[in-house]
Design a protein around this motif. Structure first.
Motif, PDB file in Angstrom:
ATOM      1  N   THR A 208      53.830  34.693  41.702  1.00 50.35           N
ATOM      2  CA  THR A 208      54.984  33.819  41.916  1.00 50.35           C
ATOM      3  C   THR A 208      56.228  34.437  41.301  1.00 50.35           C
ATOM      4  N   MET A 209      57.304  34.496  42.076  1.00 49.27           N
ATOM      5  CA  MET A 209      58.599  34.904  41.555  1.00 49.27           C
ATOM      6  C   MET A 209      59.622  33.840  41.871  1.00 49.27           C
ATOM      7  N   THR A 210      60.627  33.714  41.013  1.00 48.97           N
ATOM      8  CA  THR A 210      61.719  32.774  41.232  1.00 48.97           C
ATOM      9  C   THR A 210      62.977  33.566  41.488  1.00 48.97           C
ATOM     10  N   GLY A 211      63.463  33.503  42.716  1.00 49.39           N
ATOM     11  CA  GLY A 211      64.674  34.206  43.094  1.00 49.39           C
ATOM     12  C   GLY A 211      65.828  33.250  43.253  1.00 49.39           C
ATOM     13  N   ARG A 212      66.928  33.771  43.767  1.00 52.28           N
ATOM     14  CA  ARG A 212      68.136  32.963  43.922  1.00 52.28           C
ATOM     15  C   ARG A 212      67.899  31.775  44.852  1.00 52.28           C
ATOM     16  N   GLY A 213      66.995  31.948  45.838  1.00 53.04           N
ATOM     17  CA  GLY A 213      66.767  30.878  46.796  1.00 53.04           C
ATOM     18  C   GLY A 213      65.596  29.978  46.459  1.00 53.04           C
ATOM     19  N   GLY A 214      64.875  30.295  45.387  1.00 47.94           N
ATOM     20  CA  GLY A 214      63.719  29.488  45.035  1.00 47.94           C
ATOM     21  C   GLY A 214      62.496  30.342  44.804  1.00 47.94           C
ATOM     22  N   GLN A 215      61.323  29.721  44.817  1.00 53.64           N
ATOM     23  CA  GLN A 215      60.085  30.422  44.524  1.00 53.64           C
ATOM     24  C   GLN A 215      59.438  30.991  45.772  1.00 53.64           C
ATOM     25  N   SER A 216      58.722  32.097  45.577  1.00 53.12           N
ATOM     26  CA  SER A 216      57.929  32.696  46.642  1.00 53.12           C
ATOM     27  C   SER A 216      56.760  33.422  45.998  1.00 53.12           C
ATOM     28  N   THR A 217      55.791  33.799  46.813  1.00 51.56           N
ATOM     29  CA  THR A 217      54.632  34.550  46.338  1.00 51.56           C
ATOM     30  C   THR A 217      54.695  35.945  46.935  1.00 51.56           C
ATOM     31  N   ILE A 218      54.578  36.956  46.066  1.00 46.01           N
ATOM     32  CA  ILE A 218      54.773  38.335  46.506  1.00 46.01           C
ATOM     33  C   ILE A 218      53.562  39.194  46.153  1.00 46.01           C
ATOM     34  N   LEU A 219      53.434  40.302  46.855  1.00 46.97           N
ATOM     35  CA  LEU A 219      52.391  41.264  46.558  1.00 46.97           C
ATOM     36  C   LEU A 219      52.772  42.087  45.329  1.00 46.97           C
ATOM     37  N   PRO A 220      51.790  42.529  44.556  1.00 53.17           N
ATOM     38  CA  PRO A 220      52.082  43.473  43.481  1.00 53.17           C
ATOM     39  C   PRO A 220      52.680  44.764  44.044  1.00 53.17           C
ATOM     40  N   ALA A 221      53.457  45.431  43.208  1.00 52.06           N
ATOM     41  CA  ALA A 221      54.102  46.665  43.657  1.00 52.06           C
ATOM     42  C   ALA A 221      53.077  47.709  44.082  1.00 52.06           C
ATOM     43  N   LEU A 222      52.024  47.893  43.290  1.00 51.12           N
ATOM     44  CA  LEU A 222      51.002  48.892  43.630  1.00 51.12           C
ATOM     45  C   LEU A 222      50.251  48.514  44.906  1.00 51.12           C
ATOM     46  N   THR A 223      50.059  47.219  45.127  1.00 46.41           N
ATOM     47  CA  THR A 223      49.400  46.772  46.358  1.00 46.41           C
ATOM     48  C   THR A 223      50.272  47.056  47.571  1.00 46.41           C
ATOM     49  N   THR A 224      51.591  46.865  47.424  1.00 45.09           N
ATOM     50  CA  THR A 224      52.508  47.165  48.526  1.00 45.09           C
ATOM     51  C   THR A 224      52.428  48.636  48.901  1.00 45.09           C
ATOM     52  N   ALA A 225      52.439  49.513  47.905  1.00 40.97           N
ATOM     53  CA  ALA A 225      52.317  50.943  48.186  1.00 40.97           C
ATOM     54  C   ALA A 225      50.986  51.250  48.875  1.00 40.97           C
ATOM     55  N   ALA A 226      49.914  50.599  48.424  1.00 39.58           N
ATOM     56  CA  ALA A 226      48.605  50.817  49.037  1.00 39.58           C
ATOM     57  C   ALA A 226      48.583  50.329  50.490  1.00 39.58           C
ATOM     58  N   ARG A 227      49.277  49.214  50.765  1.00 42.20           N
ATOM     59  CA  ARG A 227      49.357  48.710  52.142  1.00 42.20           C
ATOM     60  C   ARG A 227      50.044  49.737  53.046  1.00 42.20           C
ATOM     61  N   TRP A 228      51.103  50.365  52.528  1.00 44.68           N
ATOM     62  CA  TRP A 228      51.786  51.371  53.337  1.00 44.68           C
ATOM     63  C   TRP A 228      50.917  52.607  53.537  1.00 44.68           C
ATOM     64  N   ARG A 229      50.161  52.987  52.526  1.00 43.47           N
ATOM     65  CA  ARG A 229      49.244  54.124  52.711  1.00 43.47           C
ATOM     66  C   ARG A 229      48.204  53.797  53.768  1.00 43.47           C
ATOM     67  N   GLU A 230      47.726  52.577  53.768  1.00 39.43           N
ATOM     68  CA  GLU A 230      46.752  52.152  54.777  1.00 39.43           C
ATOM     69  C   GLU A 230      47.382  52.156  56.170  1.00 39.43           C
ATOM     70  N   ALA A 231      48.602  51.612  56.276  1.00 35.39           N
ATOM     71  CA  ALA A 231      49.273  51.560  57.581  1.00 35.39           C
ATOM     72  C   ALA A 231      49.545  52.954  58.135  1.00 35.39           C
ATOM     73  N   ASP A 232      49.862  53.896  57.232  1.00 37.92           N
ATOM     74  CA  ASP A 232      50.169  55.265  57.664  1.00 37.92           C
ATOM     75  C   ASP A 232      48.947  56.175  57.673  1.00 37.92           C
ATOM     76  N   ARG A 233      47.781  55.599  57.368  1.00 36.93           N
ATOM     77  CA  ARG A 233      46.509  56.342  57.389  1.00 36.93           C
ATOM     78  C   ARG A 233      46.590  57.571  56.473  1.00 36.93           C
ATOM     79  N   CYS A 234      46.995  57.320  55.243  1.00 38.73           N
ATOM     80  CA  CYS A 234      47.148  58.389  54.252  1.00 38.73           C
ATOM     81  C   CYS A 234      45.845  58.619  53.490  1.00 38.73           C
ATOM     82  N   GLN A 235      45.716  59.806  52.952  1.00 39.33           N
ATOM     83  CA  GLN A 235      44.659  60.078  51.993  1.00 39.33           C
ATOM     84  C   GLN A 235      45.111  59.611  50.615  1.00 39.33           C
ATOM     85  N   ALA A 236      44.227  59.718  49.635  1.00 38.70           N
ATOM     86  CA  ALA A 236      44.540  59.234  48.290  1.00 38.70           C
ATOM     87  C   ALA A 236      45.742  59.979  47.719  1.00 38.70           C
ATOM     88  N   PRO A 237      46.570  59.284  46.951  1.00 35.89           N
ATOM     89  CA  PRO A 237      47.770  59.931  46.393  1.00 35.89           C
ATOM     90  C   PRO A 237      47.443  60.801  45.181  1.00 35.89           C
TER      91      PRO A 237
END
Length: 312
Positions: A208-237
């Protein structure tokens, strides 16, 4: 221990007010900025949208176009001041555009901003703006990129999710993906994500994060990077620790995945002890409020170098 909700809300309000103070008022089509840069308008979705445009002197054929998106509570002009991106554009001969969000925010898909609640089509607006500028300045369509800070970082991620056909690479700073955002890019897109582990506004660990417009639920930063590696079919970093500067309390770990589809790359810059800040940019509020700004690397120069290496 999680920060008390009231403290986080106060921090967001203080940050928004300070960043809005860097802002740009509504402009007419004919106006130019004090440095000679263009201030333009584009009608889209029944609204007149505004933007600032920096064109390096003597640029006959631009090396590319970077869409640089401000954070919540700020403006295009505020993002220009924060990131000193004009100087990078001058060195390398590309055009940079600083659009203005509605009510100082972007509809990044989390549902926590006024534009999201109003159903504003910011993806459509930004693609239309790219189309206009690419025609006006004869920009190669494979040389279009997006970066942004905070709410603008979330928006850059969403642009790559929804319109990977338009943006060859993105470089979000202090922004991840909303947990509810469906990210299904139609083709691989290169991604340079940067996030501070001590970010008090957009938590590195997600949730949960609280921004200027209110609360939202976000992915962890490392999970976001992992999602992009999955989408781009990358090997391990691979991981490396960048050299310290000697006068910086932060450390930077760079996780790089280069073996990805269609020559794309996903790199994650983990700024240990870094705050809600733009590396190498302006310390726009005290460290006690937003955390420290690292000077181990310059996110503006690094993002352009990344973009230039991943044209289509």
């Amino acid at each position: 221990m999680p920060r008390p909700r009231v403290l986080t809300t106060v921090m967001v309000c203080v940050m928004s007010c300070a960043m809005a103070g860097l802002g740009l008022h509504h402009i007419s089509r004919a106006e130019t900025g004090p440095d000679g840069d263009q201030l333009g308008q584009l009608s889209f979705g029944g609204l007149v949208r505004t933007y600032g445009l920096h064109i390096p002197a003597g640029t006959d054929h631009p090396a590319g176009l970077v869409v640089n998106l401000h954070g919540g509570g700020s403006t295009g002009h505020g993002q220009e001041s924060l990131t000193h991106y004009d100087a990078v554009a001058d060195r390398h001969g590309f055009i940079v555009v600083y659009p203005d969000g509605i009510e100082h925010n972007w509809a990044d898909g989390r549902g926590a901003s006024e534009p999201d609640r109003r159903g504003i089509d910011d993806v459509g607006f930004l693609v239309a703006l790219v189309d206009k500028l690419a025609r006006d300045f004869d920009i190669d369509r494979g040389h279009v990129f997006a970066t942004g800070m905070s709410n603008g970082g979330f928006m850059a991620d969403r642009l790559a999710c929804d319109r990977a056909d338009v943006f060859a690479a993105i470089a979000p700073v202090a922004g991840t993906l909303g947990a509810n955002v469906n990210c299904a890019p139609t083709r691989p897109v290169s991604v340079l994500e940067t996030h501070g582990t001590a970010d008090p506004i957009v938590p590195f660990t997600g949730g949960t994060m609280t921004g200027r417009g209110g609360q939202s639920t976000i992915l962890p930063a490392l999970t976001t990077a992992a999602r992009w590696r999955e989408a781009d079919r990358c090997q391990a970093p691979t991981e490396e620790l960048l050299p310290a500067t000697g006068n910086d309390a932060t450390q930077v770990h760079r996780l790089t995945a280069t073996a990805c589809a269609d020559g794309t790359e996903v790199t994650f810059m983990q700024v240990d002890n870094g705050g809600h800040t733009w590396p190498g940019g302006l310390q726009y509020l005290p460290k006690a409020i937003i955390g420290p700004t690292t000077d181990i690397f310059d996110a503006s120069e690094a993002s352009w170098q990344f973009f230039a290496a991943h044209v289509r």
